[in-house]
Design a protein around this motif. Structure first.
Motif, PDB file in Angstrom:
ATOM      1  N   MET A   1      15.428   2.827  -2.721  1.00  0.00           N
ATOM      2  CA  MET A   1      14.977   3.165  -1.372  1.00  0.00           C
ATOM      3  C   MET A   1      13.676   2.431  -1.066  1.00  0.00           C
ATOM      4  O   MET A   1      12.782   2.393  -1.893  1.00  0.00           O
ATOM      5  CB  MET A   1      14.789   4.682  -1.261  1.00  0.00           C
ATOM      6  N   LYS A   2      13.612   1.855   0.132  1.00  0.00           N
ATOM      7  CA  LYS A   2      12.448   1.055   0.488  1.00  0.00           C
ATOM      8  C   LYS A   2      11.465   1.839   1.349  1.00  0.00           C
ATOM      9  O   LYS A   2      10.544   1.265   1.901  1.00  0.00           O
ATOM     10  CB  LYS A   2      12.881  -0.199   1.261  1.00  0.00           C
ATOM     11  N   ARG A   3      11.706   3.147   1.538  1.00  0.00           N
ATOM     12  CA  ARG A   3      10.789   3.891   2.407  1.00  0.00           C
ATOM     13  C   ARG A   3      10.157   5.054   1.640  1.00  0.00           C
ATOM     14  O   ARG A   3      10.627   5.438   0.567  1.00  0.00           O
ATOM     15  CB  ARG A   3      11.538   4.406   3.634  1.00  0.00           C
ATOM     16  N   SER A   4       9.112   5.614   2.223  1.00  0.00           N
ATOM     17  CA  SER A   4       8.441   6.762   1.624  1.00  0.00           C
ATOM     18  C   SER A   4       9.444   7.894   1.436  1.00  0.00           C
ATOM     19  O   SER A   4      10.284   8.135   2.301  1.00  0.00           O
ATOM     20  CB  SER A   4       7.308   7.263   2.528  1.00  0.00           C
ATOM     21  N   LYS A   5       9.339   8.589   0.317  1.00  0.00           N
ATOM     22  CA  LYS A   5      10.243   9.708   0.084  1.00  0.00           C
ATOM     23  C   LYS A   5       9.936  10.832   1.054  1.00  0.00           C
ATOM     24  O   LYS A   5      10.802  11.523   1.541  1.00  0.00           O
ATOM     25  CB  LYS A   5      10.107  10.205  -1.357  1.00  0.00           C
ATOM     26  N   THR A   6       8.662  10.997   1.321  1.00  0.00           N
ATOM     27  CA  THR A   6       8.261  12.008   2.286  1.00  0.00           C
ATOM     28  C   THR A   6       6.998  11.515   2.972  1.00  0.00           C
ATOM     29  O   THR A   6       6.275  10.683   2.430  1.00  0.00           O
ATOM     30  CB  THR A   6       8.020  13.364   1.592  1.00  0.00           C
TER      31      THR A   6
ATOM     32  N   TRP B 133       8.917   5.993  10.508  1.00  0.00           N
ATOM     33  CA  TRP B 133       9.598   6.656   9.375  1.00  0.00           C
ATOM     34  C   TRP B 133      10.337   7.897   9.874  1.00  0.00           C
ATOM     35  O   TRP B 133      11.504   8.137   9.542  1.00  0.00           O
ATOM     36  CB  TRP B 133       8.542   7.020   8.321  1.00  0.00           C
ATOM     37  N   ASP B 150      18.206   2.387   5.670  1.00  0.00           N
ATOM     38  CA  ASP B 150      16.910   2.549   5.021  1.00  0.00           C
ATOM     39  C   ASP B 150      15.867   1.859   5.895  1.00  0.00           C
ATOM     40  O   ASP B 150      16.184   1.375   6.994  1.00  0.00           O
ATOM     41  CB  ASP B 150      16.977   1.948   3.611  1.00  0.00           C
ATOM     42  N   GLN B 151      14.655   1.797   5.414  1.00  0.00           N
ATOM     43  CA  GLN B 151      13.581   1.154   6.163  1.00  0.00           C
ATOM     44  C   GLN B 151      12.582   0.578   5.168  1.00  0.00           C
ATOM     45  O   GLN B 151      12.352   1.175   4.115  1.00  0.00           O
ATOM     46  CB  GLN B 151      12.895   2.216   7.045  1.00  0.00           C
ATOM     47  N   PHE B 152      12.027  -0.590   5.507  1.00  0.00           N
ATOM     48  CA  PHE B 152      10.996  -1.161   4.642  1.00  0.00           C
ATOM     49  C   PHE B 152       9.685  -0.488   5.036  1.00  0.00           C
ATOM     50  O   PHE B 152       8.985  -0.934   5.941  1.00  0.00           O
ATOM     51  CB  PHE B 152      10.929  -2.675   4.839  1.00  0.00           C
ATOM     52  N   ASN B 153       9.376   0.598   4.386  1.00  0.00           N
ATOM     53  CA  ASN B 153       8.257   1.400   4.851  1.00  0.00           C
ATOM     54  C   ASN B 153       7.839   2.461   3.846  1.00  0.00           C
ATOM     55  O   ASN B 153       8.125   3.646   4.014  1.00  0.00           O
ATOM     56  CB  ASN B 153       8.605   2.055   6.192  1.00  0.00           C
ATOM     57  N   SER B 154       7.145   2.057   2.805  1.00  0.00           N
ATOM     58  CA  SER B 154       6.485   3.057   1.950  1.00  0.00           C
ATOM     59  C   SER B 154       4.986   2.977   2.199  1.00  0.00           C
ATOM     60  O   SER B 154       4.169   3.155   1.293  1.00  0.00           O
ATOM     61  CB  SER B 154       6.817   2.831   0.473  1.00  0.00           C
ATOM     62  N   GLU B 157       3.036   6.409   1.631  1.00  0.00           N
ATOM     63  CA  GLU B 157       2.941   6.685   0.191  1.00  0.00           C
ATOM     64  C   GLU B 157       1.924   5.760  -0.472  1.00  0.00           C
ATOM     65  O   GLU B 157       1.131   6.168  -1.316  1.00  0.00           O
ATOM     66  CB  GLU B 157       4.297   6.447  -0.478  1.00  0.00           C
TER      67      GLU B 157
END
Lengths: 178, 392
Positions: A1-6, B133, B150-154, B157
């Motif tokens: 997964m490329k996005r924040s989990k939360t 997000w 999905d999304q390129f977006n952490s 975090e």
């Protein structure tokens, strides 16, 4: 997964179930020269002892490293340096830990479980230092970024303000999104 | 990469209000626009955006090391003389940095081309990290996006992780400051402060105009406490030339972004990068501007313009586009590589780097080739194309 989990917000959100104004999280931080000084302030011997032990352990990895005792003593004063070994048979000289930081999250005036601690060193001018960010590296920062020492003020300084509004003139007419 | 029309969430305005996102509409014009999204493949994101961002970021940091050792480069970047040693010291100490945004021209084919680095005061952060997000999660739940999108977006975090990592190196008291009357900037610092709080850092908010100066040349907050560390959503070069600026090198106040970022948020970094890495697939040819007539196929940008202001573009066909604005001073030239059009819109890709990690994407869309502050923020998703289906 490329996005924040939360992704949650603490103060910005008006949604319920999050922290409210009367349940604010704050943190308490102190710099102590001994476990006794820490206990006198916090009344929490267990935490103070654990914080001291962890800081002492971290000190070997995060203290500044010098090739010779002379170089170390030039920065940290006579008798203030010891020979150390990094475990791979490289020896070096580093300052002795002269204090430790303890920080705890507070809720309604009481300390919550868990703490952070870090070693503190005193340079030959009497100024306190702590290892800078990222010492040990890994994670979001590459190694090498922020492995030095930073000066600290253990107690907040007060100063009489003689003028304000010396910054901000350029900002009134535009935004800086870049 | 495709632009896909998509029904907006019926309650998105209420959601924006709930999380304090007050600047989704600016002067009656939409800024947040979820009537469409950009769809990418995972390969496009990982190979064409993420990997080049980390590589260019590393190249930029290497360049800082070279610039601080060169009076000539400091001169080329128009760094005022009184600040040069201070900037160099902040680099040698490795004063912690938090984030930056690389702006790319990219349309799904060929290498992404770097327009510039926004490494001092990048905004559109809250929209990219949080609201975008939430859009993805909501639209997945509503069945408006292909399952598994999905999304390129952490970014969020990574921000919390970065604050946690540098927490010990941040002097206290720690304040976040922005211009008092800018709703977008105030929203951005409120969000960053929220991330810092989530990392367990006690910190406050302060208007940049409220910063005080003590008799002995230190900076104070409204309680007359000497500020330990200031996160400033305010250009370093503006701090330098304002009346308190002269006190910065000796005031002992830590800055985030740190002084060394003045070398990267400066468009002079573009010719220096090109000189060091000629022909790099993600760089456009660039040179310092000699003030002469702009040849066809080149763009002129001031060292310090933001939000696409004061940019002149001479297209291959000889047409000239130019934007007005408050910036002057030395300029650079960059080879013209116009943004592609998707249904008449020109997307500019903002690739976020937090700490040293490329961790997210935000897209601004304008109706013209020069992306300005009027550009709308349009969300994106990573959508795997069904196997065996050829996309024309």
């Amino acid at each position: 997964m490329k996005r924040s989990k939360t992704a949650a917000l603490l103060l910005m959100s008006t949604a319920p179930l999050l922290l409210t104004a009367c349940d604010r999280n704050e943190s308490r931080e102190g710099l102590y020269t001994s476990v006794e000084a820490c206990v006198a302030q916090t009344n929490d011997r267990d935490t103070c002892q654990q914080a001291f032990a962890k800081a002492e352990q971290d000190a070997v990895a995060t203290a500044p490293r010098f090739a010779s005792r002379e170089a170390c003593e030039a920065n940290y004063g006579k008798e203030q340096c010891a020979e150390r070994n990094d475990g791979a048979n490289h020896s070096f000289f580093g300052p002795l830990m002269t204090g430790f930081f303890l920080s705890q999250m507070m809720r309604n005036g009481a300390a919550m479980n868990g703490f952070n601690s870090a070693p503190a060193f005193r340079d030959s001018n009497g100024g306190w230092q702590r290892p800078a960010a990222g010492a040990g590296a890994g994670g979001v920062y590459r190694g090498g970024a922020g492995t030095g020492m930073v000066p600290v003020n253990a107690t907040p300084n007060r100063a009489v303000t003689v003028s304000r509004s010396g910054f901000g003139r350029s900002g009134s007419s535009r935004s800086f999104g870049g | 990469m495709r632009r896909v029309a998509c029904a907006a969430r019926p309650d998105w305005r209420a959601k924006a209000a709930e999380c304090g996102f007050g600047f989704h509409t600016i002067d009656d014009a939409p800024y947040w626009d979820e009537s469409a999204y950009y769809a990418f493949s995972l390969r496009q994101i990982e190979q064409d955006i993420e990997a080049p961002s980390e590589e260019l970021h590393a190249m930029a940091l290497d360049m800082v090391e070279r610039i601080v050792g060169s009076e000539r480069h400091m001169q080329q970047l128009a760094i005022p003389e009184p600040y040069r040693d201070w900037i160099a010291q902040s680099w040698r100490r490795r004063d912690p940095h938090l984030y930056g945004r690389l702006d790319f021209a990219y349309d799904g084919s060929g290498p992404a081309k770097l327009y510039e680095l926004n490494y001092d005061t990048p905004t559109s952060l809250f929209e990219a990290a949080f609201f975008q997000w939430q859009w993805l999660e909501d639209q997945l739940a509503r069945g408006q996006l292909p399952a598994g999108s999905d999304q390129f977006n952490s970014i969020q975090e990574s921000l919390v992780e970065a604050f946690g990592t540098i927490a010990r190196g941040i002097a206290r008291p720690f304040h976040f400051a922005a211009v008092r009357d800018s709703a977008a900037d105030q929203g951005t610092v409120a969000y960053l402060r929220d991330c810092a709080l989530q990392a367990g850092i006690d910190c406050g908010l302060l208007a940049i105009e409220d910063i005080g100066l003590s008799e002995d040349g230190r900076f104070t907050d409204l309680d007359d406490q000497v500020i330990g560390c200031l996160f400033k959503l305010y250009p370093l070069e503006d701090l330098f030339r304002e009346s308190f600026g002269a006190y910065l090198p000796r005031a002992g106040m830590q800055l985030i972004e740190p002084p060394w970022k003045a070398l990267l948020s400066n468009k002079g970094i573009l010719p220096l990068l090109w000189e060091a890495h000629p022909g790099h697939p993600n760089l456009l040819p660039a040179a310092f501007d000699d003030g002469g007539e702009l040849p066809r196929g080149w763009v002129r940008k001031p060292l310090h313009s933001r939000e696409g202001a004061n940019v002149a573009m001479r297209l291959d066909d000889g047409r000239t586009l130019a934007t007005s604005g408050p910036y002057d001073g030395p300029c650079i030239r960059q080879a013209c590589h116009p943004l592609s059009a998707f249904d008449g819109h020109h997307p500019l890709l903002g690739s976020w780097v937090v700490g040293d990690r490329a961790c997210g994407l935000g897209i601004r869309e304008d109706s013209t080739l020069i992306t300005q502050d009027s550009a709308r923020f349009v969300p994106h998703a990573i959508v795997e194309e069904a196997r065996g289906v050829l996309i024309a």
